[in-house]
Design a protein around this motif. Sequence first.
Motif, mmCIF file in Angstrom:
data_model
loop_
_atom_site.group_PDB
_atom_site.id
_atom_site.type_symbol
_atom_site.label_atom_id
_atom_site.label_comp_id
_atom_site.label_asym_id
_atom_site.label_seq_id
_atom_site.Cartn_x
_atom_site.Cartn_y
_atom_site.Cartn_z
ATOM 1 N N SER A 53 105.969 -28.015 17.678
ATOM 2 C CA SER A 53 105.910 -26.654 18.215
ATOM 3 C C SER A 53 105.657 -25.648 17.105
ATOM 4 O O SER A 53 104.801 -24.769 17.226
ATOM 5 C CB SER A 53 107.211 -26.305 18.940
ATOM 6 N N ALA A 54 106.385 -25.782 16.003
ATOM 7 C CA ALA A 54 106.201 -24.884 14.866
ATOM 8 C C ALA A 54 104.816 -25.061 14.258
ATOM 9 O O ALA A 54 104.155 -24.084 13.871
ATOM 10 C CB ALA A 54 107.285 -25.135 13.817
ATOM 11 N N LEU A 55 104.350 -26.281 14.186
ATOM 12 C CA LEU A 55 103.030 -26.577 13.634
ATOM 13 C C LEU A 55 101.926 -25.925 14.465
ATOM 14 O O LEU A 55 101.006 -25.313 13.917
ATOM 15 C CB LEU A 55 102.836 -28.094 13.582
ATOM 16 N N LEU A 56 102.024 -26.032 15.779
ATOM 17 C CA LEU A 56 101.015 -25.417 16.647
ATOM 18 C C LEU A 56 101.028 -23.896 16.529
ATOM 19 O O LEU A 56 99.970 -23.260 16.505
ATOM 20 C CB LEU A 56 101.223 -25.842 18.104
ATOM 21 N N GLY A 64 92.408 -20.381 8.437
ATOM 22 C CA GLY A 64 92.945 -20.889 7.175
ATOM 23 C C GLY A 64 94.214 -21.684 7.394
ATOM 24 O O GLY A 64 94.413 -22.745 6.785
ATOM 25 N N ARG A 65 95.079 -21.183 8.257
ATOM 26 C CA ARG A 65 96.311 -21.912 8.579
ATOM 27 C C ARG A 65 95.992 -23.208 9.312
ATOM 28 O O ARG A 65 96.623 -24.226 9.084
ATOM 29 C CB ARG A 65 97.233 -21.051 9.423
ATOM 30 N N ALA A 66 95.009 -23.149 10.203
ATOM 31 C CA ALA A 66 94.604 -24.366 10.919
ATOM 32 C C ALA A 66 94.080 -25.407 9.935
ATOM 33 O O ALA A 66 94.352 -26.600 10.085
ATOM 34 C CB ALA A 66 93.547 -24.037 11.968
ATOM 35 N N ARG A 67 93.350 -24.968 8.920
ATOM 36 C CA ARG A 67 92.831 -25.888 7.897
ATOM 37 C C ARG A 67 93.978 -26.569 7.138
ATOM 38 O O ARG A 67 93.961 -27.780 6.924
ATOM 39 C CB ARG A 67 91.916 -25.140 6.933
ATOM 40 N N LEU A 68 94.973 -25.784 6.741
ATOM 41 C CA LEU A 68 96.128 -26.358 6.035
ATOM 42 C C LEU A 68 96.873 -27.353 6.930
ATOM 43 O O LEU A 68 97.238 -28.445 6.483
ATOM 44 C CB LEU A 68 97.093 -25.265 5.587
ATOM 45 N N ALA A 69 97.111 -26.959 8.167
ATOM 46 C CA ALA A 69 97.846 -27.818 9.099
ATOM 47 C C ALA A 69 97.060 -29.099 9.397
ATOM 48 O O ALA A 69 97.643 -30.184 9.474
ATOM 49 C CB ALA A 69 98.147 -27.063 10.381
ATOM 50 N N PRO A 138 108.309 -28.794 3.751
ATOM 51 C CA PRO A 138 109.731 -28.456 3.947
ATOM 52 C C PRO A 138 110.108 -28.249 5.416
ATOM 53 O O PRO A 138 111.185 -28.674 5.852
ATOM 54 C CB PRO A 138 109.896 -27.161 3.152
ATOM 55 N N ARG A 139 109.219 -27.620 6.178
ATOM 56 C CA ARG A 139 109.498 -27.457 7.616
ATOM 57 C C ARG A 139 109.616 -28.808 8.289
ATOM 58 O O ARG A 139 110.487 -29.023 9.128
ATOM 59 C CB ARG A 139 108.376 -26.670 8.300
#
Length: 160
Positions: A53-56, A64-69, A138-139
């Motif tokens: 849930s946090a990842l989505l 940019g966040r989608a690329r990291l994830a 860490p998350r």
Amino acid sequence: METGGGTERLQAECVVFCQHVIGGRPDAAVLDCYTAAHESRADLFTASDRFESALLRFASRGAGRARLADAYCSFFAPGSVLRRKLALLTAILESTGSTFEVFEKPTVRSRGGWWLALAWKGTAFVFALLAGAVVLGPRHLLLSSRGESRDSATPSKALG
């Protein structure tokens, strides 16, 4: 945990993920197909633990966040809902008349250019993977250490 969500949220997510995958915005056909797939197979695209849930939420806030994830999940969570959503979107984009050329057209014409492009993309991926590990690792550990499991909403007793 987190349900498939409303049409507006799914369409906003699709726009962000398209910016990550093809560097552009989807057309109406892509948005409709993405939304319809989520509605017909909600079981595949529903986050079942706190980390997913946090990842989505993290990934849907920008390309940019989608690329990291995406880079993080390619190593540390390959079966995640995010990877399933990106695979679905890629399949839709590859089979849609307005976007299939992004996948079919060669972007480099010479062998030297190909090697340079490969080195650039590899370096960018490694950077995204490392940054994703720093930001999301860490998350992942924190939310996993709380006993969340993909198969159950109850705390795991395996570590106890």
